[in-house]
Design a protein around this motif. Structure first.
Motif, PDB file in Angstrom:
ATOM      1  N   VAL A  11      58.530  74.479 143.270  1.00  0.00           N
ATOM      2  CA  VAL A  11      59.482  75.236 144.070  1.00  0.00           C
ATOM      3  C   VAL A  11      60.878  74.697 143.761  1.00  0.00           C
ATOM      4  N   GLY A  12      61.679  75.485 143.061  1.00  0.00           N
ATOM      5  CA  GLY A  12      62.990  75.026 142.652  1.00  0.00           C
ATOM      6  C   GLY A  12      62.898  74.118 141.442  1.00  0.00           C
ATOM      7  N   SER A  13      64.058  73.665 140.954  1.00  0.00           N
ATOM      8  CA  SER A  13      64.069  72.874 139.731  1.00  0.00           C
ATOM      9  C   SER A  13      64.785  71.538 139.872  1.00  0.00           C
ATOM     10  N   GLY A  14      65.370  71.270 141.025  1.00  0.00           N
ATOM     11  CA  GLY A  14      66.121  70.031 141.176  1.00  0.00           C
ATOM     12  C   GLY A  14      65.542  69.132 142.244  1.00  0.00           C
ATOM     13  N   VAL A  15      66.316  68.132 142.609  1.00  0.00           N
ATOM     14  CA  VAL A  15      65.939  67.190 143.660  1.00  0.00           C
ATOM     15  C   VAL A  15      66.399  67.762 145.001  1.00  0.00           C
ATOM     16  N   PRO A  16      65.595  67.678 146.061  1.00  0.00           N
ATOM     17  CA  PRO A  16      64.242  67.112 146.086  1.00  0.00           C
ATOM     18  C   PRO A  16      63.232  68.010 145.380  1.00  0.00           C
ATOM     19  N   ARG A  17      62.271  67.384 144.709  1.00  0.00           N
ATOM     20  CA  ARG A  17      61.249  68.121 143.974  1.00  0.00           C
ATOM     21  C   ARG A  17      60.079  68.460 144.896  1.00  0.00           C
ATOM     22  N   THR A  18      59.611  69.674 144.776  1.00  0.00           N
ATOM     23  CA  THR A  18      58.437  70.104 145.534  1.00  0.00           C
ATOM     24  C   THR A  18      57.411  70.647 144.557  1.00  0.00           C
ATOM     25  N   TRP A  19      56.406  69.836 144.292  1.00  0.00           N
ATOM     26  CA  TRP A  19      55.321  70.236 143.394  1.00  0.00           C
ATOM     27  C   TRP A  19      54.027  70.271 144.205  1.00  0.00           C
ATOM     28  N   ILE A  20      53.404  71.434 144.209  1.00  0.00           N
ATOM     29  CA  ILE A  20      52.182  71.642 144.983  1.00  0.00           C
ATOM     30  C   ILE A  20      51.027  71.910 144.030  1.00  0.00           C
ATOM     31  N   VAL A  21      49.906  71.277 144.270  1.00  0.00           N
ATOM     32  CA  VAL A  21      48.724  71.509 143.439  1.00  0.00           C
ATOM     33  C   VAL A  21      48.197  72.924 143.691  1.00  0.00           C
ATOM     34  N   THR A  22      48.101  73.708 142.637  1.00  0.00           N
ATOM     35  CA  THR A  22      47.529  75.053 142.768  1.00  0.00           C
ATOM     36  C   THR A  22      46.101  75.123 142.273  1.00  0.00           C
ATOM     37  N   ALA A  23      45.738  74.257 141.323  1.00  0.00           N
ATOM     38  CA  ALA A  23      44.386  74.326 140.772  1.00  0.00           C
ATOM     39  C   ALA A  23      43.942  72.948 140.308  1.00  0.00           C
ATOM     40  N   VAL A  24      42.680  72.656 140.501  1.00  0.00           N
ATOM     41  CA  VAL A  24      42.051  71.420 140.043  1.00  0.00           C
ATOM     42  C   VAL A  24      40.840  71.816 139.209  1.00  0.00           C
ATOM     43  N   GLU A  25      40.812  71.389 137.957  1.00  0.00           N
ATOM     44  CA  GLU A  25      39.711  71.756 137.070  1.00  0.00           C
ATOM     45  C   GLU A  25      38.425  71.046 137.519  1.00  0.00           C
ATOM     46  N   PRO A  26      37.348  71.797 137.760  1.00  0.00           N
ATOM     47  CA  PRO A  26      36.083  71.173 138.169  1.00  0.00           C
ATOM     48  C   PRO A  26      35.630  70.122 137.159  1.00  0.00           C
ATOM     49  N   GLY A  27      35.200  68.972 137.673  1.00  0.00           N
ATOM     50  CA  GLY A  27      34.710  67.902 136.815  1.00  0.00           C
ATOM     51  C   GLY A  27      35.796  67.063 136.172  1.00  0.00           C
ATOM     52  N   SER A  28      37.055  67.332 136.479  1.00  0.00           N
ATOM     53  CA  SER A  28      38.176  66.610 135.873  1.00  0.00           C
ATOM     54  C   SER A  28      38.434  65.303 136.614  1.00  0.00           C
ATOM     55  N   PRO A  29      39.279  64.415 136.059  1.00  0.00           N
ATOM     56  CA  PRO A  29      39.654  63.197 136.791  1.00  0.00           C
ATOM     57  C   PRO A  29      40.271  63.502 138.153  1.00  0.00           C
ATOM     58  N   ALA A  30      41.074  64.548 138.246  1.00  0.00           N
ATOM     59  CA  ALA A  30      41.672  64.901 139.541  1.00  0.00           C
ATOM     60  C   ALA A  30      40.612  65.338 140.534  1.00  0.00           C
ATOM     61  N   ASP A  31      39.634  66.093 140.064  1.00  0.00           N
ATOM     62  CA  ASP A  31      38.542  66.532 140.932  1.00  0.00           C
ATOM     63  C   ASP A  31      37.755  65.327 141.442  1.00  0.00           C
ATOM     64  N   ALA A  32      37.445  64.406 140.524  1.00  0.00           N
ATOM     65  CA  ALA A  32      36.691  63.213 140.911  1.00  0.00           C
ATOM     66  C   ALA A  32      37.467  62.338 141.894  1.00  0.00           C
ATOM     67  N   ALA A  33      38.803  62.367 141.790  1.00  0.00           N
ATOM     68  CA  ALA A  33      39.630  61.552 142.681  1.00  0.00           C
ATOM     69  C   ALA A  33      39.841  62.199 144.039  1.00  0.00           C
ATOM     70  N   GLY A  34      39.399  63.437 144.198  1.00  0.00           N
ATOM     71  CA  GLY A  34      39.518  64.100 145.489  1.00  0.00           C
ATOM     72  C   GLY A  34      40.803  64.877 145.694  1.00  0.00           C
ATOM     73  N   VAL A  35      41.586  65.089 144.617  1.00  0.00           N
ATOM     74  CA  VAL A  35      42.801  65.902 144.739  1.00  0.00           C
ATOM     75  C   VAL A  35      42.386  67.356 144.921  1.00  0.00           C
ATOM     76  N   ARG A  36      43.093  68.064 145.785  1.00  0.00           N
ATOM     77  CA  ARG A  36      42.692  69.434 146.102  1.00  0.00           C
ATOM     78  C   ARG A  36      43.899  70.376 146.081  1.00  0.00           C
ATOM     79  N   ARG A  37      43.606  71.636 145.956  1.00  0.00           N
ATOM     80  CA  ARG A  37      44.613  72.690 146.038  1.00  0.00           C
ATOM     81  C   ARG A  37      45.421  72.533 147.331  1.00  0.00           C
ATOM     82  N   ASN A  38      46.722  72.683 147.240  1.00  0.00           N
ATOM     83  CA  ASN A  38      47.669  72.595 148.348  1.00  0.00           C
ATOM     84  C   ASN A  38      48.150  71.170 148.616  1.00  0.00           C
ATOM     85  N   ASP A  39      47.654  70.158 147.882  1.00  0.00           N
ATOM     86  CA  ASP A  39      48.197  68.810 148.019  1.00  0.00           C
ATOM     87  C   ASP A  39      49.589  68.768 147.382  1.00  0.00           C
ATOM     88  N   MET A  40      50.494  67.998 147.981  1.00  0.00           N
ATOM     89  CA  MET A  40      51.859  67.877 147.492  1.00  0.00           C
ATOM     90  C   MET A  40      52.067  66.505 146.856  1.00  0.00           C
TER      91      MET A  40
END
Length: 531
Positions: free
Chosen positions: A187-216
């Protein structure tokens, strides 16, 4: 098997580059430096917000090729694979590298000659730059584009980028992405940065770590991701988000429902599944097929065939095609997809996407609606010439956002050119009627706009994107494919009433992303011609 090196339309997702590379801001995500498609975390504005550089540097001597590139003629092949540092050994397919001993000047001459012959706007490239002032070919390539602006003030060419050839080939032919398996909306391109997780690939390191859609995303290796602006902090952030090799561990802090949590993820070669959530939704008025499709790459050909085979066997009455995160890719795959939606009666003898080149190349090149598989080289390929399944639908619903780009837009435009009704739910697409053929040289693959695509009716003027039939937000609080998720729920409601439902006003639903950010593309940007 066919290798893929054809025209493609693609607008790659953004990635972070170090502040020293801020001026090389482009469209996709990959490691390794300038011109790579990606979002830029830096203290300076991205290149798209800076005035175009039209004056030459103050040092060096201009050569005759700088001021008059026509002297190079169209013989860019004379310089192809002449490398300052030739690679040795074999590529991923076991073939010897084509590199021969050359010089940096040979690499620059190749880029200037190729651009002058093939770039769609070759006559708008400034001739004020001196090859002598460039220490690497990527920096030079970055200025070999038009500096013109659109009527709205945006750069006319927003789709000029490079990829390390090895990474590009792995992504396109094998669906492999070095990273954690995460996709963000920015959301936007400058500071403050707002990056929201939209997708987590099944079986990926992020999936295994418990990161989920909508995490900031909040912190990377202890550095404040939201607010950091100094070069040292940005370098740490980039190193963490975009690991240079598999096996590297980094710490991340995310925020979920107001609470922060920390995870450690190890970079890995993640196999990205381009076709997900293939399902049949039972409704009171018949079966509705649904699938989410994320990139038109070689791997997707077989997965799309399998999905449409299932839909045909189930006798679906309507289709919802979710392209919200699809940045583009191979136009041949896009053509096959459109055919599988519409079938032979609507598409026989019609052009899916006619490629219009510059006046040097001359004749247009039509891509027809493909009724048989091209047979791309992939881990699980379809045999070339295999008849494609089709549904023969008169209308299709497409879920789209600003992350829907290039070859995905060609699907919309191509179907409309064949008089198939396309109902678009979500937001306005990115606006990329242009494409290119990836050009590898000395370990770098270059993407420079070569053509504009128009449909069977001659329409291709959508540089501002396709507007939605019904506007709706990407509801990150629910999984993609959940019938209650904002875009899909709107699509199902429109199917019932033939009218846009009233906004639900869910405060928990995120607004449409202004930019998709993937560390590496799945699009990516590519064969037969790619967009």
């Amino acid at each position: 098997m066919r290798t893929s090196n054809a025209p493609r339309r693609q607008a790659l997702p953004l990635r972070l580059l170090s502040t020293s590379l801020a001026t090389l801001f482009v469209l996709a995500g990959c490691g390794g430096g300038g011109g790579s498609p990606g979002a830029t975390v830096s203290a300076t504005p991205p290149a798209s917000q800076q005035p175009p550089a039209t004056t030459p540097p103050a040092t060096g001597q201009q050569s005759v090729y700088d001021t008059n590139p026509s002297l190079l003629g169209d013989a860019f092949s004379n310089y192809w694979n002449l490398c300052a540092k030739p690679r040795t050994g074999v590529d991923a397919n076991g073939k010897p590298y084509p590199d021969r001993q050359g010089s940096l000047l040979d690499e620059l001459k190749f880029l200037r000659a190729w651009t002058h012959q093939n770039y769609l706007w070759y006559n708008e490239v400034p001739n004020t730059y001196r090859m002598a002032d460039f220490s690497n070919p990527i920096d030079y390539f970055d200025v070999l584009k038009t500096t013109a602006l659109t009527p709205s003030g945006k750069p006319k060419d927003q789709f000029h980028f490079t990829y390390p050839t090895e990474e590009w080939d792995a992504m396109q032919n094998e669906g492999v992405d070095l990273g954690y398996g995460l996709t963000f909306s920015r959301v936007g391109s400058g500071v403050p940065r707002t990056w929201i997780v939209t997708a987590v690939e099944p079986g990926s390191p992020a999936d295994a770590a418990g990161v989920r859609r909508n995490d900031m995303l909040m912190r990377v290796d202890g550095v404040d991701f939201v607010s950091a602006g100094d070069n040292a902090s940005v370098d740490i952030i980039n190193a963490g988000l975009f690991p240079s090799s598999a096996g590297t561990q980094h710490r991340f802090s995310f925020q979920r429902s107001g609470a922060q949590f920390e995870v450690t993820m190890t970079g890995a070669e993640v196999r990205v599944d381009p076709v997900k959530n293939v399902k049949v939704i039972d409704t009171a008025s018949g079966k509705v097929g649904y699938l989410s499709f994320e990139t038109h790459n070689a791997v997707s050909e077989k997965e799309l065939v399998d999905a449409f085979t299932t839909f045909k066997q189930e006798g679906i009455a309507d289709l919802v095609l979710d392209l919200r995160y699809n940045g583009g890719g191979l136009l041949y795959v896009a053509s096959e997809l459109a055919y599988m939606v519409a079938g032979p009666a609507a598409t026989a003898g019609k052009v899916f996407d006619r490629l219009q080149y510059n006046d040097k190349i001359g004749s247009d090149s039509p891509i027809m609606f493909r009724s048989t598989a091209y047979g791309f080289s992939a881990p699980n390929p379809v045999a070339a010439g295999t008849a494609l399944p089709y549904l023969g639908l008169k209308r299709v619903t497409i879920l789209a956002t600003s992350g829907t780009c290039s070859a995905s837009e060609a699907v919309i435009n191509g179907l409309r050119g064949a008089d198939i009704e396309v109902i678009q739910i979500g937001g306005t697409t990115c606006g990329k009627p242009y494409g290119f053929t990836p050009v590898p040289n000395c370990g770098t693959t270059y993407f420079s706009v070569e053509f504009k695509g128009v449909n069977n009716k001659g329409f291709g003027d959508y540089a501002d994107g396709f507007a939605p039939t019904c506007q709706a937000s990407d509801d990150l609080t629910r999984a993609v494919g959940d019938p209650a998720e904002g875009l899909l729920a709107t699509a199902l409601a429109y199917r019932t009433s033939n009218a846009c439902p009233a906004p639900q006003g869910q405060s928990s639903a995120r607004q449409l992303p202004t930019q998709l950010v993937r560390p590496l593309v799945k699009e990516i940007a590519i064969d037969r011609r790619s967009r």
